[in-house]
Design a protein around this motif. Structure first.
Motif, PDB file in Angstrom:
ATOM      1  N   LYS A 167       9.203 -32.617  60.118  1.00  0.00           N
ATOM      2  CA  LYS A 167       9.217 -32.158  58.735  1.00  0.00           C
ATOM      3  C   LYS A 167       8.463 -30.837  58.656  1.00  0.00           C
ATOM      4  CE  LYS A 167       9.811 -36.491  56.196  1.00  0.00           C
ATOM      5  NZ  LYS A 167       9.296 -37.356  55.109  1.00  0.00           N
ATOM      6  N   GLY A 168       8.942 -29.960  57.771  1.00  0.00           N
ATOM      7  CA  GLY A 168       8.290 -28.670  57.624  1.00  0.00           C
ATOM      8  C   GLY A 168       8.972 -27.867  56.546  1.00  0.00           C
ATOM      9  N   GLU A 169       8.880 -26.544  56.654  1.00  0.00           N
ATOM     10  CA  GLU A 169       9.548 -25.678  55.700  1.00  0.00           C
ATOM     11  C   GLU A 169      10.163 -24.497  56.421  1.00  0.00           C
ATOM     12  OE1 GLU A 169       5.840 -22.909  54.124  1.00  0.00           O
ATOM     13  OE2 GLU A 169       6.521 -24.588  52.912  1.00  0.00           O
ATOM     14  N   CYS A 170      11.276 -24.026  55.861  1.00  0.00           N
ATOM     15  CA  CYS A 170      12.013 -22.916  56.441  1.00  0.00           C
ATOM     16  C   CYS A 170      11.168 -21.648  56.378  1.00  0.00           C
ATOM     17  CB  CYS A 170      13.332 -22.722  55.699  1.00  0.00           C
ATOM     18  SG  CYS A 170      14.313 -21.314  56.283  1.00  0.00           S
ATOM     19  N   ALA A 171      11.142 -20.910  57.462  1.00  0.00           N
ATOM     20  CA  ALA A 171      10.332 -19.691  57.510  1.00  0.00           C
ATOM     21  C   ALA A 171      10.916 -18.573  56.656  1.00  0.00           C
ATOM     22  CB  ALA A 171      10.201 -19.224  58.956  1.00  0.00           C
ATOM     23  N   ARG A 172      12.188 -18.679  56.258  1.00  0.00           N
ATOM     24  CA  ARG A 172      12.824 -17.618  55.471  1.00  0.00           C
ATOM     25  C   ARG A 172      12.887 -17.948  53.987  1.00  0.00           C
ATOM     26  NH1 ARG A 172      18.019 -16.241  59.382  1.00  0.00           N
ATOM     27  NH2 ARG A 172      16.830 -15.406  61.158  1.00  0.00           N
TER      28      ARG A 172
END
Length: 203
Positions: free
Chosen positions: A82-87
């Motif tokens: 799980k995480g977040e998109c770098a863009r």
């Protein structure tokens, strides 16, 4: 008296999820066994923008092989990410799979326990698999995870997610040099209050 390794070993907790017992191999070279495990992920199992949630299930397919110097562990780890998109900064969730192989050496082999500093050791036939998994999984995670390979990111002007914006989304930004010229062109007639040609009606 048992020989002590050059590097003192901390006591391993046999009840810890990633501390595994190899006594079934009986230190007989050539003996092997396979094991499938589901264990909870430890804390901080990831990097800044993506990682394995603490306590999430790690699936392990393991093979233990006894060799002259220790126990060779080969396996595959499947972990939820799980995480977040770098863009675009949208949340992302996926599954990651990593293969690994590591030799855990007996403390009474290799010239009396003088194994290299970076080699892992067995302690009372126990092995700690956590550092191996960290190397196999965490070091392989992308530093800039993406929700998709062609993610267009966010609009630098208004911050809208470009994947959801209209095809013609954009912002007209006036060049300050043209703004200055327009100011000069428009300021002449209004500044002198005279005719467009700049001449006076008086004699």
């Amino acid at each position: 008296m048992a020989h002590e390794s050059r590097i003192p070993l901390s006591r391993l907790d046999p009840n810890a999820p990633l501390v595994l017992d190899t006594r079934a191999l009986s230190r007989q070279p050539g003996s092997s066994r396979e094991q499938v495990l589901r264990v909870p992920a430890p804390e901080d199992f990831g990097i800044e923008m993506v990682g394995v949630p603490a306590g999430a299930a790690i699936e392990l397919d393991l093979r233990f092989e006894a060799v002259l110097e220790g126990v060779l562990v080969t396996g595959t780890a499947r972990v939820p990410l799980k995480g977040e998109c770098a863009r675009c900064l949208d949340p992302i969730a996926s599954t990651f799979e990593a293969d690994f192989q590591e030799l855990f050496v007996y403390s009474d082999t290799r010239s009396g326990g003088h194994a290299d500093d970076d080699e892992l050791r067995l302690e009372d036939d126990l092995i700690d698999l956590e550092p191996v998994l960290r190397d196999a999984v965490v070091l392989a995670l992308p530093l800039s995870p993406l929700c998709r390979d062609d993610c267009p990111g966010l609009c630098p002007e208004c911050g809208v997610r470009l994947a959801d914006a209209e095809p013609d989304h954009g912002h007209a930004v006036a060049d300050p040099r043209w703004e200055a010229l327009r100011g000069l062109a428009g300021g002449g007639p209004s500044s002198d209050g005279g005719a467009p040609g700049g001449t006076s009606s008086g004699g």
